[in-house]
Scaffold this motif. Structure first.
Motif, short mmCIF file in Angstrom:
data_model
loop_
_atom_site.label_atom_id
_atom_site.label_comp_id
_atom_site.label_asym_id
_atom_site.label_seq_id
_atom_site.Cartn_x
_atom_site.Cartn_y
_atom_site.Cartn_z
N VAL A 15 0.95 -1.45 -0.05
CA VAL A 15 0.02 0.15 -0.13
C VAL A 15 0.93 0.97 0.08
CG1 VAL A 15 -2.08 1.14 1.10
CG2 VAL A 15 -1.72 -1.34 1.49
N ASP A 18 0.73 -7.51 -4.78
CA ASP A 18 -0.42 -6.75 -5.22
C ASP A 18 -0.12 -5.33 -4.91
OD1 ASP A 18 -2.04 -8.57 -6.50
OD2 ASP A 18 -2.92 -9.34 -4.76
N VAL A 69 -1.59 -1.27 -4.29
CA VAL A 69 -2.94 -0.26 -4.31
C VAL A 69 -1.98 0.94 -3.62
CG1 VAL A 69 -4.64 -2.01 -4.10
CG2 VAL A 69 -3.43 -1.05 -2.11
N THR A 70 -3.00 2.09 -4.15
CA THR A 70 -2.46 3.43 -3.72
C THR A 70 -3.44 3.79 -2.62
OG1 THR A 70 -3.64 4.34 -5.34
CG2 THR A 70 -1.33 3.72 -5.93
N ASP A 79 -8.74 1.05 -1.09
CA ASP A 79 -8.42 -0.16 -2.00
C ASP A 79 -7.80 -1.08 -1.01
OD1 ASP A 79 -9.42 0.96 -4.31
OD2 ASP A 79 -7.53 1.84 -4.90
N SER A 83 -8.94 -4.96 -1.20
CA SER A 83 -7.95 -6.03 -1.55
C SER A 83 -7.79 -7.05 -0.38
CB SER A 83 -6.77 -5.54 -1.75
OG SER A 83 -6.66 -4.72 -3.12
#
Length: 297
Positions: A6, A28, A30-31, A35, A39
């Motif tokens: 993240v 994975d 995400v920002t 999110d 996730s």
């Protein structure tokens, strides 16, 4: 092993994600915290790497929420903005397992990720065992009867997931979630192909651990008490042919796709000469044919 990163710094995330994948992890990215929450609800992660200053809030608040919800997944804070001693203390007290300042050496980051993932089983033998097969998570090394068994990364990842749950059924969905990120394109039979290749490596190396198909459910790694032994081999019959025939019969009885057997045969005979391989293929075809004919009688 699957990790969620993240971080809204694209350059940093690309560097970290790249080295994680090079080390055999599924990553994975995400920002935002929103999110990240989505996730985490969709996939089972083995560790979380969380920045603090994100577009929709402080990553540390998200960590506190995860801990209050009962999550025990290892969490590492990675940040450049809040690097004072009291910030690090705050992070660790909030539930983070580690607090890392940017920029950091990427090899150190990998070492810290592996360290926090070992902590729940720190009092146990870190080397996993199934029959005469061992798996060392620290260097991702598989050994059969003490001898290294080299396999491609995908088969090694599948084997790790199975041996961590030895004796228990691992569904196809669990394997897909642990092996592929959201961005990966996964073919419909990718797991089946990986399983059959893994079986070929195990059978060809003399492993007593075997992978069984639970039809309609998934797969289970089983380690019988008695070791598997090959019958005495007459001199006039190439050993490669007998090994291939044995592998073919076992696989043809365990799989719904006999067409995938040749791939496992090839994996089971890494040192065979071209002539031995040709003989092995013929033996495998005959063995499968006889096995199927025996089922019909």
């Amino acid at each position: 092993m699957r990790i969620l990163l993240v971080d809204d710094d694209k350059a940093c995330a690309d560097s970290i994600g790249g080295v994680l994948r090079d080390e055999g992890f599924v990553a994975d990215h995400v920002t935002t915290l929103a999110d990240a929450t989505l996730s985490a609800s969709l996939a089972p992660y083995d560790a979380l790497l969380v920045d603090r200053m994100l577009p929709d809030g402080d990553g540390l608040d998200w960590v506190r929420e995860r801990r209050r919800a009962g999550s025990t997944v290892p969490i590492l804070i990675i940040t450049a903005e809040r690097d004072a001693v009291d910030h690090r203390i705050e992070g660790l007290n909030a539930g983070a397992d580690d607090y890392i300042l940017k920029p950091m050496p990427l090899d150190e980051l990998i070492a810290r990720v592996r360290a926090v993932m070992r902590r729940p089983v720190a009092t146990l033998d870190p080397v996993l065992r199934a029959g005469n097969v061992t798996f060392d998570p620290s260097n991702r090394e598989v050994r059969v009867a003490g001898k290294p068994l080299r396999m491609p990364r995908r088969e090694t990842c599948i084997f790790e997931m199975l041996i961590r749950r030895c004796g228990k059924t691992v569904t196809k969905g669990m394997l897909e979630e642990g092996l592929y990120s959201f961005e990966d394109e996964v073919s419909s039979n990718a797991i089946e192909v990986g399983i059959y290749r893994l079986r070929g490596h195990l059978l060809g190396s003399g492993a007593t651990a075997t992978v069984h198909t639970i039809r309609g459910t998934g797969y289970v790694l089983d380690a019988p008490d008695e070791p598997i032994t090959l019958p005495e081999i007459p001199r006039e019959v190439p050993k490669a042919a007998l090994v291939a025939a044995q592998v073919a019969v076992v696989l043809s009885s365990q799989t719904e796709s006999p067409a995938l057997v040749p791939a496992a045969i090839a994996a089971s005979l890494p040192e065979a000469t071209p002539s031995e391989t040709a003989t092995a293929v013929v033996a495998a075809v005959l063995a499968v044919s006889l096995a199927k004919r025996g089922e019909e009688i």
